[in-house]
Design an enzyme around this catalytic site. Structure first.
Site, PDB file in Angstrom:
ATOM      1  N   GLU A  48       7.846   9.761  -2.280  1.00 18.29           N
ATOM      2  CA  GLU A  48       7.920   8.398  -2.804  1.00 18.29           C
ATOM      3  C   GLU A  48       8.801   7.549  -1.900  1.00 18.29           C
ATOM      4  O   GLU A  48       9.604   8.078  -1.115  1.00 18.29           O
ATOM      5  CB  GLU A  48       8.513   8.415  -4.217  1.00 18.29           C
ATOM      6  CG  GLU A  48       7.659   9.088  -5.246  1.00 18.29           C
ATOM      7  CD  GLU A  48       6.265   8.493  -5.336  1.00 18.29           C
ATOM      8  OE1 GLU A  48       6.143   7.293  -5.602  1.00 18.29           O
ATOM      9  OE2 GLU A  48       5.289   9.232  -5.111  1.00 18.29           O
TER      10      GLU A  48
ATOM     11  N   LYS B 272       4.458  11.644 -14.341  1.00 15.44           N
ATOM     12  CA  LYS B 272       3.097  12.170 -14.475  1.00 15.44           C
ATOM     13  C   LYS B 272       2.953  12.983 -15.769  1.00 15.44           C
ATOM     14  O   LYS B 272       1.946  12.879 -16.468  1.00 15.44           O
ATOM     15  CB  LYS B 272       2.763  13.043 -13.265  1.00 15.44           C
ATOM     16  CG  LYS B 272       2.740  12.241 -11.959  1.00 15.44           C
ATOM     17  CD  LYS B 272       2.754  13.164 -10.760  1.00 15.44           C
ATOM     18  CE  LYS B 272       2.777  12.413  -9.448  1.00 15.44           C
ATOM     19  NZ  LYS B 272       3.102  13.249  -8.299  1.00 15.44           N
TER      20      LYS B 272
ATOM     21  N   ARG C 170       0.374  -5.529  10.798  1.00 16.41           N
ATOM     22  CA  ARG C 170      -0.092  -4.138  10.714  1.00 16.41           C
ATOM     23  C   ARG C 170      -1.362  -4.056   9.858  1.00 16.41           C
ATOM     24  O   ARG C 170      -2.303  -3.341  10.170  1.00 16.41           O
ATOM     25  CB  ARG C 170       1.009  -3.257  10.108  1.00 16.41           C
ATOM     26  CG  ARG C 170       0.745  -1.771  10.262  1.00 16.41           C
ATOM     27  CD  ARG C 170       1.607  -0.948   9.336  1.00 16.41           C
ATOM     28  NE  ARG C 170       1.448  -1.393   7.954  1.00 16.41           N
ATOM     29  CZ  ARG C 170       2.292  -1.164   6.988  1.00 16.41           C
ATOM     30  NH1 ARG C 170       3.402  -0.515   7.219  1.00 16.41           N
ATOM     31  NH2 ARG C 170       2.073  -1.591   5.757  1.00 16.41           N
TER      32      ARG C 170
ATOM     33  N   GLY D 148      -2.551  13.291  -7.610  1.00 17.20           N
ATOM     34  CA  GLY D 148      -3.280  12.798  -6.438  1.00 17.20           C
ATOM     35  C   GLY D 148      -4.783  12.923  -6.555  1.00 17.20           C
ATOM     36  O   GLY D 148      -5.405  12.278  -7.394  1.00 17.20           O
TER      37      GLY D 148
ATOM     38  N   ALA E  77     -22.517   4.431  -7.249  1.00 16.47           N
ATOM     39  CA  ALA E  77     -22.018   3.372  -8.133  1.00 16.47           C
ATOM     40  C   ALA E  77     -23.133   2.448  -8.603  1.00 16.47           C
ATOM     41  O   ALA E  77     -23.031   1.815  -9.649  1.00 16.47           O
ATOM     42  CB  ALA E  77     -20.947   2.562  -7.408  1.00 16.47           C
TER      43      ALA E  77
HETATM   44  P1  NDP Z   1       3.608   2.904   0.936  1.00 19.24           P
HETATM   45  O1  NDP Z   1       5.034   2.536   0.930  1.00 19.24           O
HETATM   46  O2  NDP Z   1       3.068   3.697   2.070  1.00 19.24           O
HETATM   47  O3  NDP Z   1       2.728   1.576   0.809  1.00 19.24           O
HETATM   48  C1  NDP Z   1       3.077   0.466   0.037  1.00 19.24           C
HETATM   49  C2  NDP Z   1       2.593  -0.748   0.765  1.00 19.24           C
HETATM   50  O4  NDP Z   1       2.819  -1.903  -0.051  1.00 19.24           O
HETATM   51  C3  NDP Z   1       3.345  -0.992   2.092  1.00 19.24           C
HETATM   52  O5  NDP Z   1       2.415  -1.298   3.108  1.00 19.24           O
HETATM   53  C4  NDP Z   1       4.227  -2.186   1.753  1.00 19.24           C
HETATM   54  O6  NDP Z   1       4.479  -3.021   2.867  1.00 19.24           O
HETATM   55  C5  NDP Z   1       3.358  -2.928   0.756  1.00 19.24           C
HETATM   56  N1  NDP Z   1       4.119  -3.856  -0.053  1.00 19.24           N
HETATM   57  C6  NDP Z   1       5.410  -3.772  -0.481  1.00 19.24           C
HETATM   58  N2  NDP Z   1       5.743  -4.855  -1.199  1.00 19.24           N
HETATM   59  C7  NDP Z   1       4.638  -5.635  -1.223  1.00 19.24           C
HETATM   60  C8  NDP Z   1       4.363  -6.919  -1.788  1.00 19.24           C
HETATM   61  N3  NDP Z   1       5.273  -7.590  -2.481  1.00 19.24           N
HETATM   62  N4  NDP Z   1       3.140  -7.452  -1.601  1.00 19.24           N
HETATM   63  C9  NDP Z   1       2.197  -6.790  -0.875  1.00 19.24           C
HETATM   64  N5  NDP Z   1       2.411  -5.589  -0.296  1.00 19.24           N
HETATM   65  C10 NDP Z   1       3.620  -5.008  -0.484  1.00 19.24           C
HETATM   66  O7  NDP Z   1       3.322   3.642  -0.449  1.00 19.24           O
HETATM   67  P2  NDP Z   1       2.170   4.680  -0.780  1.00 19.24           P
HETATM   68  O8  NDP Z   1       0.887   4.218  -0.241  1.00 19.24           O
HETATM   69  O9  NDP Z   1       2.644   6.044  -0.474  1.00 19.24           O
HETATM   70  O10 NDP Z   1       2.169   4.588  -2.381  1.00 19.24           O
HETATM   71  C11 NDP Z   1       1.544   3.524  -3.057  1.00 19.24           C
HETATM   72  C12 NDP Z   1       1.476   3.882  -4.533  1.00 19.24           C
HETATM   73  O11 NDP Z   1       0.702   5.055  -4.686  1.00 19.24           O
HETATM   74  C13 NDP Z   1       2.835   4.190  -5.181  1.00 19.24           C
HETATM   75  O12 NDP Z   1       2.806   3.744  -6.505  1.00 19.24           O
HETATM   76  C14 NDP Z   1       2.894   5.712  -5.136  1.00 19.24           C
HETATM   77  O13 NDP Z   1       3.713   6.245  -6.140  1.00 19.24           O
HETATM   78  C15 NDP Z   1       1.448   6.041  -5.375  1.00 19.24           C
HETATM   79  N6  NDP Z   1       1.010   7.340  -4.920  1.00 19.24           N
HETATM   80  C16 NDP Z   1       1.268   7.735  -3.638  1.00 19.24           C
HETATM   81  C17 NDP Z   1       0.815   8.938  -3.175  1.00 19.24           C
HETATM   82  C18 NDP Z   1       1.060   9.402  -1.797  1.00 19.24           C
HETATM   83  O14 NDP Z   1       0.658  10.514  -1.465  1.00 19.24           O
HETATM   84  N7  NDP Z   1       1.684   8.617  -0.942  1.00 19.24           N
HETATM   85  C19 NDP Z   1       0.029   9.820  -4.044  1.00 19.24           C
HETATM   86  C20 NDP Z   1      -0.205   9.314  -5.374  1.00 19.24           C
HETATM   87  C21 NDP Z   1       0.278   8.114  -5.776  1.00 19.24           C
HETATM   88  P3  NDP Z   1       5.760  -2.715   3.788  1.00 19.24           P
HETATM   89  O15 NDP Z   1       5.583  -1.333   4.302  1.00 19.24           O
HETATM   90  O16 NDP Z   1       5.686  -3.747   4.823  1.00 19.24           O
HETATM   91  O17 NDP Z   1       6.949  -2.821   2.878  1.00 19.24           O
HETATM   92  N1  HSE Z   2       5.538  11.718  -4.156  1.00 19.59           N
HETATM   93  C1  HSE Z   2       4.420  12.273  -4.862  1.00 19.59           C
HETATM   94  C2  HSE Z   2       4.370  13.773  -4.596  1.00 19.59           C
HETATM   95  C3  HSE Z   2       3.156  11.620  -4.407  1.00 19.59           C
HETATM   96  O1  HSE Z   2       5.077  14.259  -3.725  1.00 19.59           O
HETATM   97  O2  HSE Z   2       3.636  14.457  -5.300  1.00 19.59           O
HETATM   98  C4  HSE Z   2       1.979  11.953  -5.261  1.00 19.59           C
HETATM   99  O3  HSE Z   2       2.093  11.390  -6.520  1.00 19.59           O
END
Ligand code: NDP
Ligand code: HSE
Length: 436
Positions: free
Chosen positions: A190, A205, A49, A134, A33
């Site tokens: 999701e 997507k 956490r 992803g 970078a």
């Molecule tokens: P998670 O549910 O694992 O993580 C979301 C996090 O955000 C949780 O820790 C949650 O806390 C926190 N959160 C919720 N509300 C708030 C708020 N108001 N302020 C701050 N933090 C908050 O989701 P993912 O990591 O799986 O997904 C995140 C994004 O990435 C989504 O848009 C998803 O579609 C996208 N994505 C996910 C993939 C995957 O493989 N998982 C792949 C590609 C994209 P708490 O748990 O306490 O509610």
């Molecule tokens: N829920 C999505 C999947 C995560 O299963 O492909 C990646 O976007």
């Protein structure tokens, strides 16, 4: 070396993956970078956490507003998901002059035009490599690597959860609910898994890919969306016997009449590479007029594969942050004043091939009646399979594969076929793509 300061919104599956990969590969990433990239603040509802995950390396708060308002932060990474608070925080970050990285395809597929316009006006970048497929750098490929091409079509396995479910059901004979629970445990699904299994996530997507492939606005509301919940095991078996695999495909295709944008279970010839993409893996096939077909394959979900794409965006922004905004890659690949208004076709206007299964009485003349209806509708048959009725049964299945025709023709023919007294139930229709 200047340090680029990052604020993280949400430290769940992808957030934690991003934090860990950035820490583990910090030196390599900085060398690429030309800047150190440092997460200085994390917001998550579960502060305890989050603190366990990040230790004392950065501030942890429970309110994302503190991140987007923090003057020290250059880039905000949104990994909360959904269109509520995530949209609010992304727009606030942009208004405060911060670049944004997001993996949130739902947010961009619905509100992308508004968000990109706000970013354009403010001269900041919104990067979203992780939002599609992803860890596969498909946004980079479409926006930059294939920029010489007139893209003709894209077909992708772009939902890991459904591909995992279809693979596990077929290979291990596991039931739908068991496999879905496993996908949730592995962090693929999701927050609302109906988005995965009903095809909505794949349509988010596909909508984004269609926008950057054809230079059209983001129009999720015009996508045709079908998931895998109505798919029956018997059709998966018959498809295999005919030399096909069923996959949930996201398709964006340019035609002389307009653009096809659709997600649905699809028969693909088993000999195609993409038909052999199994488990949570994703693959996207792109047909460009100059390059021909190109195939992109990799992990479409999970903590570190997705973090790989998030961090690639961070590096891109770190490299370009000081550049004149006019010299950056446009958000949707085409210059904002050069977008096209090509219509997205309704599903009735889509042209493809079909798999039709009809339960029929085992009587002389049934087949002749069905084929004459298809002939009257100018639908030609490519292959056919008629099963022997089971011992003591008087009912059997006829399976037909058609050549290409418009969906409205097939729908009209199905109505007539279902009205035959010898056809004993609904006709199952699954679209078929040769992808050649
Ligand atoms: P998670 O549910 O694992 O993580 C979301 C996090 O955000 C949780 O820790 C949650 O806390 C926190 N959160 C919720 N509300 C708030 C708020 N108001 N302020 C701050 N933090 C908050 O989701 P993912 O990591 O799986 O997904 C995140 C994004 O990435 C989504 O848009 C998803 O579609 C996208 N994505 C996910 C993939 C995957 O493989 N998982 C792949 C590609 C994209 P708490 O748990 O306490 O509610
Ligand atoms: N829920 C999505 C999947 C995560 O299963 O492909 C990646 O976007």
């Amino acid at each position: 070396m200047k340090s680029i300061k990052v604020g993280l919104l949400g430290i769940g599956t992808v957030g934690a993956g991003t934090f860990n990969v950035l820490k583990r590969n910090q030196e390599e990433i900085s060398r690429r970078a030309g800047h150190e990239i440092e997460i200085v603040m994390v917001a998550d509802l579960d502060v305890a956490r989050a603190k366990e995950l990040v230790g004392d390396q950065c501030a942890v708060v429970n309110d994302g507003n503190l991140v987007v308002a923090n003057p020290e932060i250059d880039i905000v990474v949104e990994l909360i998901g959904g269109y509520g608070i995530a949209k609010d925080l992304v727009l606030k970050a942009i208004a405060n002059g911060k670049h944004v990285v997001t993996a949130n395809k739902a947010l961009l597929a619905i509100h992308g035009d508004e968000i990109f316009k706000a970013a354009q006006d403010k001269g900041v970048m919104v990067a979203y490599e992780a939002a599609v497929a992803g860890g596969i750098p498909i946004i980079k490929a479409l926006r930059e690597g294939l920029t010489a091409n007139r893209i003709e079509w894209i077909a992708g396995i772009i939902n890991g959860t459904t591909n995992f479910i279809l693979s596990e059901m077929r290979d291990k004979g596991l039931d739908f609910d068991t496999v879905l629970k496993e996908a949730q445990r592995l962090g693929y699904a999701e927050a609302d898994p109906t988005f995965d299994i009903e095809g909505v996530d794949a349509a988010h997507k596909a909508t984004l890919m269609a926008a950057i492939a054809f230079g059209i606005p983001v129009q999720f509301d015009k996508a045709h969306v079908e998931g895998i919940t109505k798919l029956e095991a018997v059709d998966i078996r018959y498809a295999e016997q005919l030399g096909y695999r069923i996959k949930l495909l996201g398709i964006a295709k340019r035609t002389p009449q307009g653009i096809e944008l659709r997600v649905h279970p699809t028969l693909i010839p088993s000999k195609r590479l993409i038909a052999n993409v199994e488990g949570a893996m994703n693959a996207v096939l792109v047909q460009g007029d100059a390059v021909g077909a190109t195939l992109y394959y990799g992990k479409g979900a999970g903590a570190e594969p997705t973090a790989s794409a998030v961090i690639a965006d961070l590096v891109d922004i770190a490299r370009l942050a000081d550049a004149d905004p006019a010299h950056r890659v446009p958000h949707l690949a085409f210059q904002p004043n050069s977008m096209a208004d090509t219509p997205i076709l309704p599903i009735s206007e889509v042209t493809t091939s079909y798999y039709l299964r009809m339960p029929v009485a085992d009587e002389v003349g049934v087949l002749a009646k069905v084929t004459s209806i298809l002939a009257e509708s100018t639908i030609s048959i490519d292959a056919m399979l008629q099963k022997e009725p089971a011992l003591g049964e008087t009912q059997t299945d006829i399976i037909m594969l058609t050549h290409q025709t418009q969906e409205k023709n097939v729908e009209a023919a199905i109505k007539k076929i279902e009205a035959l007294s010898t056809v004993l139930g609904k006709v199952t229709k699954i679209r078929l793509e040769h992808l050649s």
